[in-house]
Design a protein around this motif. Structure first.
Motif, short mmCIF file in Angstrom:
data_model
loop_
_atom_site.label_atom_id
_atom_site.label_comp_id
_atom_site.label_asym_id
_atom_site.label_seq_id
_atom_site.Cartn_x
_atom_site.Cartn_y
_atom_site.Cartn_z
N GLU A 145 0.85 -1.19 0.00
CA GLU A 145 0.00 0.00 0.00
C GLU A 145 0.89 1.24 0.00
O GLU A 145 1.81 1.35 0.80
CB GLU A 145 -0.91 0.03 1.22
N ALA A 146 0.61 2.16 -0.94
CA ALA A 146 1.36 3.41 -1.03
C ALA A 146 0.76 4.43 -0.09
O ALA A 146 -0.44 4.74 -0.18
CB ALA A 146 1.35 3.92 -2.47
N LEU A 147 1.56 4.97 0.81
CA LEU A 147 1.12 5.95 1.79
C LEU A 147 1.91 7.24 1.59
O LEU A 147 3.14 7.22 1.53
CB LEU A 147 1.32 5.42 3.21
N ALA A 148 1.21 8.37 1.45
CA ALA A 148 1.86 9.63 1.13
C ALA A 148 2.72 10.11 2.29
O ALA A 148 2.30 10.09 3.45
CB ALA A 148 0.82 10.69 0.78
N ARG A 149 3.91 10.57 1.98
CA ARG A 149 4.81 11.19 2.96
C ARG A 149 5.35 12.49 2.35
O ARG A 149 5.66 12.56 1.17
CB ARG A 149 5.99 10.27 3.31
N TRP A 150 5.43 13.50 3.20
CA TRP A 150 5.97 14.80 2.77
C TRP A 150 7.42 14.87 3.21
O TRP A 150 7.73 14.94 4.39
CB TRP A 150 5.14 15.91 3.39
N CYS A 151 8.32 14.87 2.24
CA CYS A 151 9.75 14.96 2.53
C CYS A 151 10.14 16.43 2.63
O CYS A 151 10.64 17.04 1.66
CB CYS A 151 10.56 14.25 1.44
N HIS A 152 9.89 17.01 3.81
CA HIS A 152 10.09 18.45 4.02
C HIS A 152 11.58 18.76 4.15
O HIS A 152 12.31 18.03 4.82
CB HIS A 152 9.35 18.90 5.28
N PRO A 153 12.06 19.82 3.52
CA PRO A 153 13.51 20.11 3.55
C PRO A 153 14.06 20.40 4.94
O PRO A 153 15.24 20.20 5.19
CB PRO A 153 13.65 21.33 2.63
N THR A 154 13.21 20.88 5.87
CA THR A 154 13.70 21.19 7.23
C THR A 154 13.03 20.33 8.29
O THR A 154 13.65 19.99 9.30
CB THR A 154 13.46 22.68 7.56
#
Length: 653
Positions: A429-438
């Motif tokens: 299952e693909a789960l969204a993740r936000w790869c935030h720069p900070t």
């Protein structure tokens, strides 16, 4: 008789009689024609109260522009874009109208009005660029202060117009009353001139009395229109604020009310049915607060209502009265024989030591309403001081989301779906993740609500779907990848086209993709959801019903939608250790899925005991932290290279 009472016929007969009686009437006879001419002028003047209506039209046109701008901000409907552009052009014409003719004279007669119209012209010109392209980032946010200031200016000019019209009516009424008294004297003095003349003048007197009554009715109507919402007949925004300002400093509370699911009703059943529902809601609110004369219910626009509660003894009293309002709104509405149920969300704010003016109380109630919406709607939230900071943080997050979408900072993390018997990976299952720069990796619970309310979830969903399909093409095992669909995606996106393009770009067959739709999403638009499931399955894409058992009509969905898979909600799996009810529910779902030929997956398995209990119900597939936490594509590739070794093995295996 009716023709005889018409002004032209009456004047002809009366003048003929006067011509015959002039030798006998003397001074009185010479006075009558002048009185009649003046009467005509006054009666004719009663039809020239167009200043008030011109002002009211400006208010309606600005409200329509604001409604379409907010409608576009909610769902991006091109029709709202077109309507917003149209009403902006109408508003440009309206400002021009306000500078010319009788309304222009009225505006120039007051320096403040003239300054307000000039400022309004500047604001309307400033709106042109953002209105022409509402989809442009920042366009809607840029319009909000312009619309807010323009609304204040339009209200000021329209209110002055109503006051001006009422003054004109008062002058007309004074003239009518003066004429009425004069003709009564003439009637009394001309009795000796014959019954015919007396009868005609009596008729004239009655007509003047009727004109006076008509003008009073028009004046009352203008006063009502200036202070009330036309559709619901509730006090409008200006009246509510005036009442709140008069009551401030005492035991006062304000409720900010938003109807949940009103827009789908308005869109699917039409604006007439939506207006009927709003009128019914207005009647419910008025009845719910009628027990206290100091209470006020108001419609601010759209499905936004505010209630002023007077003589509140404390927080618990305010909560109880807010709950009574919520219960009243939840009762079914009977609209032309159609039974309709709509829920509501309420933000509650009480006048306290930190409340220095009435406007702050409105803002606090609105902040509490926003908190309630984020928390799940259909509830009452009380304002707390930290909400202001929270809302500001939410706005900053939405701004960061806009930048993150353009930079493509969202990545799918994958959680394996495991065969509980063999321990092998049978899907992910693909789960969204936000790869935030900070901030690093930001979990969905921290950004999905803001993404949905701002509409960014559409772009995020597209990015995750496209990347998941590309990653699946590189998997060492040809297992299917599951991707979730949100409510906003279903409303605003052509899902079949997006899926087809994503599959084609990745070069994987439709059978490798599985789309997960929750019951809550299905419930919002059953007909559209049914059509979507049919289209996806026809394409060869598999469809899974996620969080099964948490909705209201699960069995009806299973019977008519044709899903490929059921996913048991994690809340039931987590309760297996302690709750017999959870075990019974899981057993029932598994049996139901098996009888319908559906695959069943248990979500949220965290312990070996839970895995064993799930297997005891007959469920053979599961996912959860017991097997693996969500991981990026590279880590998943390493898992799949170890396919010879099962991910997890039962004692029996």
């Amino acid at each position: 008789m009716r023709r005889f009472l018409e002004p032209n016929s009456r004047l002809f007969v009366l003048r003929f009689v006067l011509a015959v009686l002039i030798p006998f009437l003397g001074v009185a006879a010479m006075a009558v024609p002048a009185v009649l001419v003046r009467s005509e002028a006054v009666v004719e003047r009663t039809t020239r109260h167009d200043v008030a209506w011109t002002g009211a039209h400006g208010r309606e046109e600005l409200s329509a522009l604001r409604a379409h701008v907010l409608g576009f901000a909610l769902d991006g409907n091109p029709a709202d874009q077109e309507a917003a552009s149209l009403f902006h052009q109408i508003l440009v014409s309206r400002v021009t109208t306000w500078r010319t003719g009788s309304f222009g004279s009225f505006v120039r007669a007051g320096p403040k009005r003239a300054a307000a119209v000039e400022r309004l012209s500047t604001l309307v010109d400033a709106m042109e660029a953002p209105v022409s392209d509402l989809a442009k980032p920042g366009a809607v946010e840029g319009l909000r202060p312009l619309l807010a200031e323009a609304e204040i200016l339009v209200d000021r000019v329209a209110t002055d117009a109503f006051s001006y019209s009422n003054d004109e009516i008062a002058k007309t009424r004074a003239d009518l009353l003066q004429l009425q008294r004069l003709q009564q004297v003439l009637i009394f003095g001309l009795l000796s001139c014959g019954f015919l003349l007396v009868a005609l003048l009596v008729v004239q007197n009655r007509m003047l009395r009727q004109s006076n009554a008509d003008q009073k009715a028009v004046s009352d109507r203008y006063a009502f229109v200036a202070a009330h919402d036309i559709l619901t007949q509730l006090p409008n925004r200006a009246t509510f604020r005036a009442r709140l300002a008069a009551a401030q400093g005492g035991h006062v509370a304000v409720l900010a009310i938003d109807l949940d699911g009103f827009k789908p009703i308005n869109d699917t059943l039409g604006h007439l049915m939506g207006d009927a529902l709003l009128m019914s809601v207005g009647q419910r609110l008025a009845a719910a607060i009628a027990s206290h004369p100091g209470n006020v219910a108001s419609r601010f626009g759209g499905d936004e209502f505010f209630v002023l509660l007077a003589d509140v003894t404390g927080l618990e009293d305010a909560r109880e009265r807010a709950a009574a309002v919520l219960d009243a709104l939840r009762r079914p509405h009977d609209l032309d024989g159609q039974r309709m149920v709509v829920d509501a969300t309420i933000g509650l704010a009480l006048w306290g030591p930190e409340t220095d003016r009435a406007e702050n109380l409105l803002m606090q109630a609105d902040l509490a309403l926003n908190r309630a919406k984020v928390a799940g709607k259909g509830m009452i939230a009380v304002y707390e001081p930290d909400m202001s900071a929270e809302i500001e943080a939410r706005r900053r997050l939405e701004a960061e989301l806009a930048v993150a979408v353009t930079r493509g900072e969202f990545e799918p993390f994958y959680q394996p779906v495991v065969d509980l018997v063999s321990g092998e990976i049978v899907g992910v299952e693909a789960l969204a993740r936000w790869c935030h720069p900070t901030r690093g990796i930001v979990l969905p619970g921290q950004f999905i609500p803001a993404a949905e309310s701002s509409g960014r979830i559409v772009d995020i969903g597209r990015i995750v779907l496209e990347k998941a399909c590309r990653d699946a093409a590189a998997f060492a095992l040809p297992v299917p990848v599951a991707v979730n669909l949100s409510t906003v995606q279903l409303i605003r996106t052509d899902v079949p086209r997006l899926v087809s393009e994503s599959l084609a770009a990745a070069g994987i067959p439709p059978s490798r993709l599985k789309l997960e739709i929750t019951e809550s999403v299905m419930m919002r638009d059953e007909a559209r959801s049914r059509q979507l499931v049919a289209q996806l399955r026809q394409m060869g894409v598999r469809v899974s019903l996620d969080d099964f058992g948490t909705g209201y009509s699960s069995l009806s969905y299973l019977r008519g939608f044709g899903f490929d898979e059921l996913k048991i909600d994690r809340s039931f799996v987590l309760g297996l250790d302690e709750e017999l009810e959870s075990a019974a529910i899981v057993q029932t779902i598994v049996s139901l899925g098996r009888s319908l030929g559906l695959s069943v997956v248990a979500e949220g398995i965290e312990t070996e005991r839970q895995a064993a209990l799930v297997m005891a119900t007959g469920c053979t597939k599961g996912q959860g932290y017991l097997f693996a936490t969500p991981m990026p594509a590279a880590a998943l590739a390493e898992w799949m290279r170890r396919d010879a070794q099962p991910v997890w093995r039962t004692e029996a295996a």
